[in-house]
Structure formats: structure tokens, C-alpha cells
Design an enzyme around this catalytic site. Structure first.
Site, PDB file in Angstrom:
ATOM      1  N   GLY A 134      -1.500   5.143   3.808  1.00 51.44           N
ATOM      2  CA  GLY A 134      -0.428   4.675   4.686  1.00 51.44           C
ATOM      3  C   GLY A 134       0.880   4.490   3.951  1.00 51.44           C
ATOM      4  N   ASP A 135       0.816   4.044   2.697  1.00 51.99           N
ATOM      5  CA  ASP A 135       2.035   3.905   1.894  1.00 51.99           C
ATOM      6  C   ASP A 135       2.632   5.274   1.583  1.00 51.99           C
ATOM      7  OD1 ASP A 135       1.580   1.156   1.858  1.00 51.99           O
ATOM      8  OD2 ASP A 135       0.414   1.272   0.008  1.00 51.99           O
ATOM      9  N   ALA A 136       1.770   6.261   1.316  1.00 53.98           N
ATOM     10  CA  ALA A 136       2.253   7.616   1.062  1.00 53.98           C
ATOM     11  C   ALA A 136       2.916   8.188   2.306  1.00 53.98           C
ATOM     12  CB  ALA A 136       1.107   8.510   0.606  1.00 53.98           C
TER      13      ALA A 136
ATOM     14  N   ASN B  16       3.784   0.992  -4.213  1.00 49.08           N
ATOM     15  CA  ASN B  16       3.321   2.346  -3.891  1.00 49.08           C
ATOM     16  C   ASN B  16       4.404   3.167  -3.207  1.00 49.08           C
ATOM     17  OD1 ASN B  16       0.795   1.629  -4.887  1.00 49.08           O
ATOM     18  ND2 ASN B  16      -0.076   1.233  -2.873  1.00 49.08           N
TER      19      ASN B  16
END
Length: 414
Positions: free
Chosen positions: A338-340, A141
Site C-alpha cells: 500500500g505504501d508503494a 516507506n
């Protein structure tokens, strides 16, 4: 700011605009033809800018919250803004010769996202409103998000020798990520994660480990790592994370680590101490503080970006902190938010040599733009179904809207 007082105060805001327009100084300007005096208006703006540039910086200690003291020292004049706050952050991608190259190492999954109105009680049943399949896994991601934001990404991890693994690799390649380093473990299935999202955007996950931790540090081509500017680690075997972080340090690459939910259950100490930047949510930060000698809330030798859900995020450094309350959003699916955030934060930080030229800076003021971009990317991600969303600088600008920098809370410690 100390301990856990990092949640920013939503009520302390100014009216500065992100496009650099200055607040009203009381000068009446008439745009009608033949009435307004353009030269006089420009001169007034120049005088105002000179006053801002000459304003004291408040010393080396204290909070910067967007509203500075006015002429009589009362502190309630909305037209004065501390010069430490970047009123017009540059959010455009860096020049082509400064495009960061990142190796993102960790889990690569195939996600099945199931949307329901509400989760059933034990022995109950609920109707599936929507079912989506897509690539997932934190390492994958982040790699896709960095490419969306103008970076170059190599993903390192492992998938099984099955259809789900082939689909995951094909989707990564289509997104512009280099999957050439991914290990295919024919003896294990690809990790498939079932993400169940209720009507309020909250989620629960069901997953098999499968092949997603079959890779080891020895399998990563050292030339690939040597060519990278940065290594981003996500959940994986602790010994793999430690060895990769050590190799990246020897190659001169900066390092970040987002260990995920199991941060307190696995012995990540070596990887944690070898990382320049940690990404955690508030629960993970508390768990890490309780289980190790690392205090994410008041770090002494690294930068820690703590995600606070609908309260935004705070970046803690040895010299202070910067916080932002995030952006209003009606969440559809919080998977991958959270990955973004990590992708946006790194995309903004890695293109600035002032931040990463000699490791990561410990000056909290350097993270004004990264935290804004990270929060904007996290907000965009919650509006999309599945863990992947299309990030772009245009979408970041649109999400940020007007004067996001006026919400920043900055503490600088001597």
C-alpha cells in the site's frame, strides 16, 4: 458507477499497446523489401488517428471502458477507443525543474520480517524459513519510494535513541531521503515491528508503539514545510496530523493522508477534511464511511484512492471515478504494498501541473496514469521480501507490460 461497484470487470479489455501502436484496422502491411508501400501505410495510420481525434467524447456522463461503439453503433468493434483513455501514457520522470519535493510524516520503524510456511495453531510451533531486518514504517516507506521514482523526500517522525533507531536513520539516508527533521527520543525505544508472512504472502504484525509518535507538529521546521510541494501524512497522533495538514495548507502545499488500520478508532476528522487526497484500502473505506461523515466511495470534496488488493484500485472523485484491475502477480510478501502504491500514485500525479496546479483535480480522467503507476508499484512491492523494494520507472514499465490502459474503467459524472 455508484456505491461499491468500483471493482473493475476483467473481461472488458482492448488490444491497445502501451507504446502507442494502433490496433489492426484490417490493412495488410507487408514488411518485405520492395513489397510494402511505406508511404501508403503511414497515410493509413494518419487517417485512423484523424478518425479517433474526430470521434465524439460521449458527453459529460457515462463509462469509458476501452471499447467504444463502432460504425454501426453496436459497441462491439475492438478498433475504436474512446479518446478520453490515454493510450500511450507518459511514464518517464519529469524535467529536473519539476521534481516534486514531499514531506512524508508519520511512523518510522525497524522491521523484522519472518517468513514461515504456515502460521502455527495455538500452542503450536513452526519453523522460520527466512528472517530479514530492514527499515519500515509507512512514512519512511513512501519517502523512499518517491526518491526511487525521481522525487525529493524529507521524512518527519521519531525514533528511539537506540541501535534500531540509528539503523533506521542510516538506511533512510542511504536511500537518498533527508532524515534531518527526525526527532530522536532518548527515553523511548524505536518501534520494532515483527511481520510474520506465510507461504501465500499473507501476513500478521506484532508491534510496540515505542517512540514512533513522540514527534509533534511544532517540531517540524517551517522552512522545510514551506519549501515542499506536498505533505503526505500517515498514521500518527490525530492532533499532530491535523496541525501538520493545517500548516501545509497555509504554506500552499497540497496534502494527502493514509491513516491506516486505525482510521475508524482515532479522531482523524480534522486531518481527513484538510487533505486533498485520501489513501485507504476497501476495509478502511467501509470503516470510515460507517464511523464518520466522510463517504470515500462517493466523495463530495476530495480525491480518494481505494486499494482493492488483488483487484487493483479505484480512484473516486466528486466528478466520477477511474478503476484498474491491477497486474497479475505471485505475491511473496504484501508488506508495504500500500505504501508503494501511494508512492507511485503521488510520483505520477505531483509532476503534472494539470493535476495539482490548483489543488488536486476532480476530473477522474486525470488519474489514468497515477492509478496505473500506483498499481504497478504495489505489484512490484509484493514480489520482494520486507516492506521496502527498489522502485524505478524501468521496473514500472516492465511490470505494466503491454496495453495496461485498455483495462481502465472510467466514469465521468456531470
Amino acid at each position: 458507477m455508484s456505491g461499491r461497484d468500483g471493482a473493475p470487470d476483467d473481461g472488458d479489455r482492448s488490444d491497445a499497446s502501451v507504446d502507442g501502436e494502433r490496433p489492426d484496422d484490417g490493412t495488410e502491411v507487408d514488411d518485405g523489401e520492395g513489397v510494402g508501400d511505406w508511404d501508403e501505410t503511414v497515410a493509413a495510420w494518419d487517417r485512423e488517428v484523424d478518425e479517433w481525434e474526430e470521434a465524439p467524447d460521449g458527453g459529460t456522463e457515462g463509462r469509458v471502458d476501452g471499447d467504444g461503439p463502432d460504425a454501426d453503433g453496436t459497441g462491439d468493434g475492438p478498433d475504436e477507443v474512446d479518446p478520453a483513455v490515454d493510450r500511450d501514457p507518459d511514464l518517464t520522470p519529469g524535467d529536473a525543474d519539476r521534481v516534486p519535493k514531499v514531506v512524508s510524516a508519520g511512523h518510522i520503524n525497524w522491521d523484522v520480517t519472518i517468513h514461515v510456511d504456515s502460521l502455527p495453531e495455538p500452542d503450536g510451533e513452526t519453523r522460520i524459513d527466512r528472517l530479514e531486518q530492514s527499515g519500515g514504517g509507512s512514512a519512511a516507506n513512501v519517502a523512499v519510494g518517491l526518491v526511487d521514482l525521481g522525487g525529493q523526500s524529507v521524512v518527519y517522525g521519531s525514533v528511539g535513541g537506540d541501535e534500531s533507531g540509528a539503523l533506521a536513520l542510516r538506511e533512510l539516508a542511504s536511500a537518498g531521503v533527508d532524515p534531518g527533521q527526525v526527532l530522536v527520543d532518548a527515553d523511548e525505544p524505536t518501534s520494532v515491528k515483527y511481520v510474520i508472512v506465510d507461504g501465500g504472502g499473507e501476513l500478521l504484525m506484532l508491534a510496540n508503539d515505542g517512540a514512533n509518535e513522540s514527534f509533534s507538529a511544532a517540531g517540524l521546521d517551517r522552512d522545510t514545510l514551506a519549501a515542499a510541494d506536498h505533505l503526505h501524512l500517515t498514521g500518527q497522533q490525530p492532533e499532530t496530523a491535523a496541525a501538520l495538514a493545517t500548516a501545509a495548507a497555509e504554506a500552499g502545499a497540497t496534502r494527502s493522508f493514509d491513516p491506516g488500520r486505525r482510521v475508524a478508532d482515532r479522531d482523524f476528522e480534522a486531518a481527513l477534511h484538510a487533505s486533498d487526497v485520501l489513501f485507504l484500502n476497501d476495509r478502511e473505506a467501509d470503516a470510515l464511511e460507517a464511523a464518520t461523515d466522510v463517504d470515500p466511495w462517493e466523495p463530495d470534496d476530495r480525491v480518494v484512492a481505494i486499494k482493492l488488493g488483488d483487484e487493483g484500485a479505484t480512484v473516486r472523485t466528486p466528478h466520477g471515478s477511474v478503476s484498474h484491475p491491477g497486474f497479475d502477480v505471485d505475491p511473496v510478501d504484501t508488506t508495504g504494498a500500500g505504501d508503494a502504491f501511494a508512492a507511485g500514485f503521488l510520483a505520477a500525479a505531483l509532476r503534472e501541473s494539470e493535476i495539482t496546479g490548483d489543488g488536486f483535480s476532480h476530473d477522474p480522467r486525470d488519474y489514468q496514469v497515477p492509478i496505473l503507476v500506483g498499481n504497478a508499484c504495489g505489484a512490484v512491492a509484493t514480489e520482494s521480501v520486507t516492506a521496502r523494494t527498489d522502485l524505478s520507472w524501468e521496473r514500472v514499465r516492465e511490470r505494466m507490460g503491454e496495453s495496461p490502459e485498455s483495462d481502465l474503467l472510467i466514469e465521468v459524472r456531470a
